[in-house]
Design an enzyme around this catalytic site. Structure first.
Site, short mmCIF file in Angstrom:
data_model
loop_
_atom_site.label_atom_id
_atom_site.label_comp_id
_atom_site.label_asym_id
_atom_site.label_seq_id
_atom_site.Cartn_x
_atom_site.Cartn_y
_atom_site.Cartn_z
N VAL A 24 0.88 -1.18 0.00
CA VAL A 24 0.00 0.00 0.00
C VAL A 24 0.92 1.23 0.00
CG1 VAL A 24 -2.14 -0.96 0.91
CG2 VAL A 24 -0.36 -0.34 2.50
N HIS A 25 1.35 1.59 -1.21
CA HIS A 25 2.39 2.61 -1.37
C HIS A 25 2.01 3.96 -0.76
CE1 HIS A 25 4.23 -0.05 -4.40
NE2 HIS A 25 3.04 -0.13 -4.97
N ASP A 26 0.92 4.54 -1.26
CA ASP A 26 0.68 5.96 -1.01
C ASP A 26 0.34 6.31 0.45
OD1 ASP A 26 1.32 6.45 -3.62
OD2 ASP A 26 -0.74 6.61 -4.33
#
Ligand code: BDR
Ligand code: CA
Length: 318
Positions: A246-248
């Protein structure tokens, strides 16, 4: 872990602007920010999908969360070169299979750059959190380089240390989608923090979390469940894993909960010339022998489970 008891009241929460290209994980980042940050506004940029969709999605998420903030549309294409989208990861319209109602209100302007400059002049000490290609931020810095001294940080999701890539073997999507913009931002002298793939790959969510979100029985819980389901199907097909990075949200949480991360200052350069490494962030890991200014705080480690808990708590309490 729950942070409810120690939750900062809105006035003590860091004030942030999210610059984004929603985007499945951008939507998760906005949900996270609505709980843990004092969200001042959102600017949109073309990236995962065309600007028309990223802007409409930002407005839809504003409605979903009942946020009383402005959304400003920004750059429609990179500074130079071909445009890249990531529809295979985010679906044709950017939010996977999630269908949200048409926005009740459109963007407040189509001039994100002017809004960024005015807002950071009006109030010093804001954190800019870019989680898409860096086109808007580069254009704002071109128009007014002194913006770097007015912001508390530019804490971005993009790039990677340790030579990791996702779009190519060497490049991460947000930097690859506009390497010239990223190069200008990394050379600007701004107080930069980078949450790259080396960090975000450690923070993972999947269908288990999606199923839990579905039990909350709320519009945000249902939306998150749908986003995570789409994400899980992609990651299962691509990487044979039940969960994905979950990058952002990591960039948001690096501002709101910096104590959960381990950062080191490094010289970081963006490769704009090469064939195989265009869009790569070259991080000098040589310690005392490193050359060039320590222009970026690079995130290397995080208390991943706690970060995931914070995202889940944001969904639960929305
Ligand atoms: C980044 O690229 C986009 O596809 C995601 O939204 C994230 O910002 C990850 O490489
Ligand atoms: Ca993004």
């Amino acid at each position: 872990m729950t942070e409810s008891s120690s939750a900062l009241n809105p006035k003590e929460q860091p004030r942030i602007i999210i610059d984004c290209d929603p985007g499945v994980d951008d939507a998760m980042a906005i949900i996270t920010a609505a709980r843990w940050a004092d969200l001042v506004g959102i600017t949109s940029v073309a990236g995962n999908v065309p600007l028309e969709h990223t802007t409409a999605n930002a407005c839809r998420i504003r409605d979903l969360l009942g946020l009383d903030i402005e959304v400003h549309a920004g750059a429609e294409r990179p500074l130079t070169g071909a445009q890249e989208f990531a529809t295979e990861v985010h679906g044709e319209t950017g939010l996977g299979n999630l269908v949200l109602p048409e926005p009740t209100r459109g963007p407040d302007s189509k001039d994100a750059v002017s809004w960024l400059l005015e807002t950071t002049k009006h109030e010093e000490g804001l954190h800019l959190v870019p989680i898409g290609p860096l086109t808007n931020i580069a254009l704002a810095l071109r128009a007014d380089p002194s913006m770097i001294s007015r912001v508390a940080s530019i804490t971005l999701m993009g790039g990677a240390a340790l030579g990791i890539g996702n779009v190519t073997a060497a490049a991460e999507f947000n930097v690859y989608a506009d390497p010239e913009a990223a190069d200008e931002v990394f050379r600007s002298g701004a107080p930069l923090t980078m949450l790259g793939l080396n960090l975000t790959h450690q923070v993972r969510m999947g269908s288990v979390h999606g199923r839990e979100c579905a039990t909350y029985g709320t519009p945000v819980g249902d939306a998150m469940a749908e986003l995570l389901e789409f994400y899980s199907v992609f990651h299962l097909a691509e990487e044979e894993t039940e969960d994905g990075p979950v990058h952002d949200p990591c960039a948001v949480l690096a501002v709101t909960h910096p104590h959960l991360f381990r950062f080191s200052a490094r010289p970081v350069y963006v490769e704009v010339e090469a064939i195989h490494t265009r869009g790569m962030t070259v991080v000098d890991e040589r310690g005392p022998r490193a050359e060039g200014p320590l222009n970026c705080n690079v995130a290397y480690g995080a208390e991943s489970e706690t970060l995931v808990d914070l995202v889940m708590q944001a969904v639960r309490e929305a």
